[in-house]
Design an enzyme around this catalytic site. Structure first.
Site, mmCIF file in Angstrom:
data_model
loop_
_atom_site.group_PDB
_atom_site.id
_atom_site.type_symbol
_atom_site.label_atom_id
_atom_site.label_comp_id
_atom_site.label_asym_id
_atom_site.label_seq_id
_atom_site.Cartn_x
_atom_site.Cartn_y
_atom_site.Cartn_z
ATOM 1 C CD GLU A 1 -2.517 1.845 0.566
ATOM 2 O OE1 GLU A 1 -3.332 1.088 0.017
ATOM 3 O OE2 GLU A 1 -2.403 3.063 0.281
ATOM 4 C CD GLN A 2 -0.899 5.679 -3.241
ATOM 5 O OE1 GLN A 2 -0.130 5.877 -4.174
ATOM 6 N NE2 GLN A 2 -2.105 6.209 -3.202
ATOM 7 N NE ARG B 1 -15.593 5.091 1.843
ATOM 8 C CZ ARG B 1 -16.151 4.777 0.671
ATOM 9 N NH1 ARG B 1 -17.432 5.014 0.459
ATOM 10 N NH2 ARG B 1 -15.460 4.234 -0.274
ATOM 11 C CE1 TYR C 1 -24.657 4.971 4.957
ATOM 12 C CE2 TYR C 1 -25.917 5.650 3.038
ATOM 13 C CZ TYR C 1 -24.718 5.303 3.623
ATOM 14 O OH TYR C 1 -23.573 5.296 2.872
ATOM 15 C CG ASP D 1 -13.468 1.906 -7.303
ATOM 16 O OD1 ASP D 1 -14.405 1.097 -7.393
ATOM 17 O OD2 ASP D 1 -13.579 3.017 -6.741
HETATM 18 C C1 LIG Z 1 -19.817 8.962 -2.352
HETATM 19 C C2 LIG Z 1 -19.609 7.493 -2.549
HETATM 20 C C3 LIG Z 1 -20.484 6.599 -2.016
HETATM 21 C C4 LIG Z 1 -20.301 5.227 -2.208
HETATM 22 N N1 LIG Z 1 -21.187 4.374 -1.667
HETATM 23 C C5 LIG Z 1 -21.010 3.052 -1.809
HETATM 24 C C6 LIG Z 1 -21.897 2.148 -1.173
HETATM 25 O O1 LIG Z 1 -22.847 2.566 -0.512
HETATM 26 N N2 LIG Z 1 -21.673 0.803 -1.319
HETATM 27 C C7 LIG Z 1 -20.609 0.330 -2.048
HETATM 28 O O2 LIG Z 1 -20.446 -0.909 -2.124
HETATM 29 N N3 LIG Z 1 -19.752 1.162 -2.670
HETATM 30 C C8 LIG Z 1 -19.915 2.509 -2.558
HETATM 31 N N4 LIG Z 1 -19.048 3.360 -3.153
HETATM 32 C C9 LIG Z 1 -17.957 2.829 -3.993
HETATM 33 C C10 LIG Z 1 -16.777 2.355 -3.154
HETATM 34 O O3 LIG Z 1 -16.393 3.360 -2.248
HETATM 35 C C11 LIG Z 1 -15.595 1.984 -4.034
HETATM 36 O O4 LIG Z 1 -16.035 1.215 -5.130
HETATM 37 C C12 LIG Z 1 -14.585 1.155 -3.246
HETATM 38 O O5 LIG Z 1 -14.191 1.839 -2.089
HETATM 39 C C13 LIG Z 1 -13.364 0.811 -4.117
HETATM 40 O O6 LIG Z 1 -12.453 0.063 -3.347
HETATM 41 P P1 LIG Z 1 -11.044 -0.361 -3.955
HETATM 42 O O7 LIG Z 1 -10.371 -1.094 -2.855
HETATM 43 O O8 LIG Z 1 -11.220 -1.010 -5.268
HETATM 44 O O9 LIG Z 1 -10.291 1.016 -4.261
HETATM 45 P P2 LIG Z 1 -9.810 2.182 -3.279
HETATM 46 O O10 LIG Z 1 -10.681 2.288 -2.086
HETATM 47 O O11 LIG Z 1 -9.632 3.384 -4.128
HETATM 48 O O12 LIG Z 1 -8.380 1.680 -2.770
HETATM 49 C C14 LIG Z 1 -7.230 1.750 -3.562
HETATM 50 C C15 LIG Z 1 -6.016 1.646 -2.646
HETATM 51 O O13 LIG Z 1 -4.843 1.511 -3.455
HETATM 52 C C16 LIG Z 1 -3.840 2.386 -2.970
HETATM 53 N N5 LIG Z 1 -2.973 2.704 -4.109
HETATM 54 C C17 LIG Z 1 -3.247 3.494 -5.175
HETATM 55 N N6 LIG Z 1 -2.207 3.513 -6.024
HETATM 56 C C18 LIG Z 1 -1.248 2.718 -5.483
HETATM 57 C C19 LIG Z 1 0.061 2.353 -5.910
HETATM 58 N N7 LIG Z 1 0.593 2.795 -7.057
HETATM 59 N N8 LIG Z 1 0.789 1.516 -5.117
HETATM 60 C C20 LIG Z 1 0.278 1.046 -3.942
HETATM 61 N N9 LIG Z 1 -0.964 1.373 -3.498
HETATM 62 C C21 LIG Z 1 -1.717 2.200 -4.273
HETATM 63 C C22 LIG Z 1 -4.606 3.585 -2.437
HETATM 64 O O14 LIG Z 1 -3.843 4.335 -1.518
HETATM 65 C C23 LIG Z 1 -5.802 2.889 -1.788
HETATM 66 O O15 LIG Z 1 -5.537 2.513 -0.456
HETATM 67 C C24 LIG Z 1 -19.200 4.742 -2.966
HETATM 68 C C25 LIG Z 1 -18.296 5.657 -3.502
HETATM 69 C C26 LIG Z 1 -18.499 7.000 -3.287
HETATM 70 C C27 LIG Z 1 -17.493 7.944 -3.851
#
Ligand SMILES: Cc1cc2nc3c(=O)[nH]c(=O)nc-3n(C[C@H](O)[C@H](O)[C@H](O)COP(=O)(O)OP(=O)(O)OC[C@H]3O[C@@H](n4cnc5c(N)ncnc54)[C@H](O)[C@@H]3O)c2cc1C
Length: 400
Positions: A35-36, A109, A215, A293
């Site tokens: 993790e960065q 979160r 909520y 994502d």
């Molecule tokens: C307003 C809002 C409301 C939402 N509501 C919901 C909901 O109700 N229910 C739901 O299921 N989803 C919801 N989502 C979507 C959800 O938040 C995201 O889809 C989810 O958090 C994505 O998780 P992830 O682990 O894929 O990515 P991220 O949470 O973006 O994590 C990526 C990680 O990778 C790290 N990283 C990035 N680049 C590097 C690198 N080069 N080297 C090492 N580490 C790196 C980052 O620091 C981070 O820790 C919502 C989103 C928003 C914006």
């Protein structure tokens, strides 16, 4: 079965990355997470966890911790922006548990991330490691980091978010697009809004060019809200991450008094811009794949972005766990084949909801309201395909 120990390097320790790390460890793999950030952080307030994701988290041993931190909403309630008229309601708990074997939860979160992280061995989480490059060597993958570290692994899984470095390395650089929406996000201590007598549930108010969702989270101590409004452009000169309450109130001028009272009671308010990418045709190259994502960012208008990332981890663990030991790339192809149609469907529905939720008052809005009154699209029956899905059971994933 793939011979073990089989080394998996996971990039990114968000909700997607860390829950995948737990699924892969439960399947017996040797997992290291990079993790960065110098520490684990989750910005923003609450998140909805549908039963499709909660069931996986429970199987990962997180039931007790989640039940301690989260809230069980009784139902969802959609209302008109101005007069508060009910457009549709649907029950959530305890029905979800009866139908799908897990409740629907709303949770802060940071609480969710710390529950997931609490089940992962800390010595396997390498903070301050920003991946800057990688190379597939045929029989293993190499990755290197901004701090000079280099690692080898049998498979690399990138859960590094919407601006994924690994995605750019595999498929080329492409900037995410501003989606024409910003969100005002805030948390309200419940004692400040006790007089409103709010339902223990998710309420969403839909109006012209915007919608407002609230909520409870944090064991019911805080109310989380997100208010969406549409904008043509986003640039750092006009917007700051922290919005004034006055600015948020101005964005919801003329909306129902309950909406405005919730905003006014917030301690702080943040503003957040929505970005988007088109669905990718593929996620994997050789021994490297993407998750969450990093490969399928989606509008949060189905409340499923993190839930789909959690499903990705369960399917990936099942594919690698039952794959050909000498051909992990084939297991990654299978993972991608199983996941792509489902997440693309949720992405498309989330996009459609942006239009449906924000219709200007008029004939199209009246037709939508009539349709919701006739056949709720939030009922447990309507959402069975989403909430009843078993992402870690390959037979079901293959036939769905
Ligand atoms: C307003 C809002 C409301 C939402 N509501 C919901 C909901 O109700 N229910 C739901 O299921 N989803 C919801 N989502 C979507 C959800 O938040 C995201 O889809 C989810 O958090 C994505 O998780 P992830 O682990 O894929 O990515 P991220 O949470 O973006 O994590 C990526 C990680 O990778 C790290 N990283 C990035 N680049 C590097 C690198 N080069 N080297 C090492 N580490 C790196 C980052 O620091 C981070 O820790 C919502 C989103 C928003 C914006």
């Amino acid at each position: 079965m793939i011979r073990r120990p089989f080394r998996i390097a996971l990039v990114g320790s968000g909700i997607g990355g860390l829950s995948a790390a737990l699924s892969l460890r439960q399947a017996g793999f040797d997992v290291q997470v990079y993790e960065q950030a110098p520490e684990l952080t989750e910005v923003g307030g609450g998140i909805n966890m549908g039963p499709n994701a909660v069931r996986i988290l429970y199987r990962l041993g997180l039931r007790d911790a989640l039940e301690r931190e989260a809230v069980r909403p009784l139902g969802t309630h959609q209302r008109r922006w101005q007069d508060g008229r009910t457009l549709q309601r649907a029950p959530l708990n305890p029905l979800c548990e009866q139908l799908y074997g897990a409740p629907h939860l709303t949770v802060h979160r940071a609480d969710l991330l710390s529950v997931i992280a609490g089940a992962f061995p800390p010595e396997r989480l390498h903070l301050g490691h920003r991946v800057v490059g990688l190379g597939d060597k045929g029989d293993h993958v190499e990755a290197w980091f901004d701090n000079g570290a280099r690692i080898n692994a049998d498979v690399l899984v990138a859960a590094d978010g919407i601006n994924s470095t690994v995605r750019a390395a595999l498929f080329g650089e492409e900037a995410a697009r501003f989606a024409g929406c910003v969100a005002y996000r805030g948390l309200v201590p419940v004692e400040r809004i006790a007089h409103l007598g709010l339902e223990i549930g998710t309420q969403s108010w839909v109006g012209p060019g915007g919608h407002f969702v609230h909520y409870f989270v944090s064991r019911g101590r805080l109310l989380n809200f997100v208010g969406w409004t549409e904008h043509d452009t986003w640039n750092r000169e006009d917007w700051t991450d922290r919005a004034t309450i006055a600015r948020a109130l101005a964005a919801f001028e003329g909306w129902h008094p309950q909406v405005r009272q919730i905003i006014a009671a917030a301690e702080t308010c943040f503003i957040w811009a929505l970005f988007d990418r088109d669905p990718l045709p593929r996620w994997s190259v050789g021994r490297t794949t993407l998750l969450g994502d990093a490969c399928h960012p989606m509008y949060p208008f189905m409340g499923q972005g993190a839930a789909q990332a959690i499903e990705d981890g369960a399917t990936l663990a099942a594919c690698l766990g039952t794959g050909n030991p000498d051909d992990p790339a084939e297991a990654l192809q299978r993972y991608e084949r199983l996941r792509l149609p489902r997440v693309t469907r949720v992405q498309e529905m989330s996009r459609a909801n942006k239009i449906r939720f924000h219709l200007p008052d008029g004939p199209a809005q009246q037709a939508r309201d009539a349709e919701w009154a006739r056949a709720s699209d939030r009922s447990p029956e309507a959402l069975r395909w989403l909430h009843g899905f078993e992402a870690g059971v390959l037979d079901q994933a293959e036939t769905s």
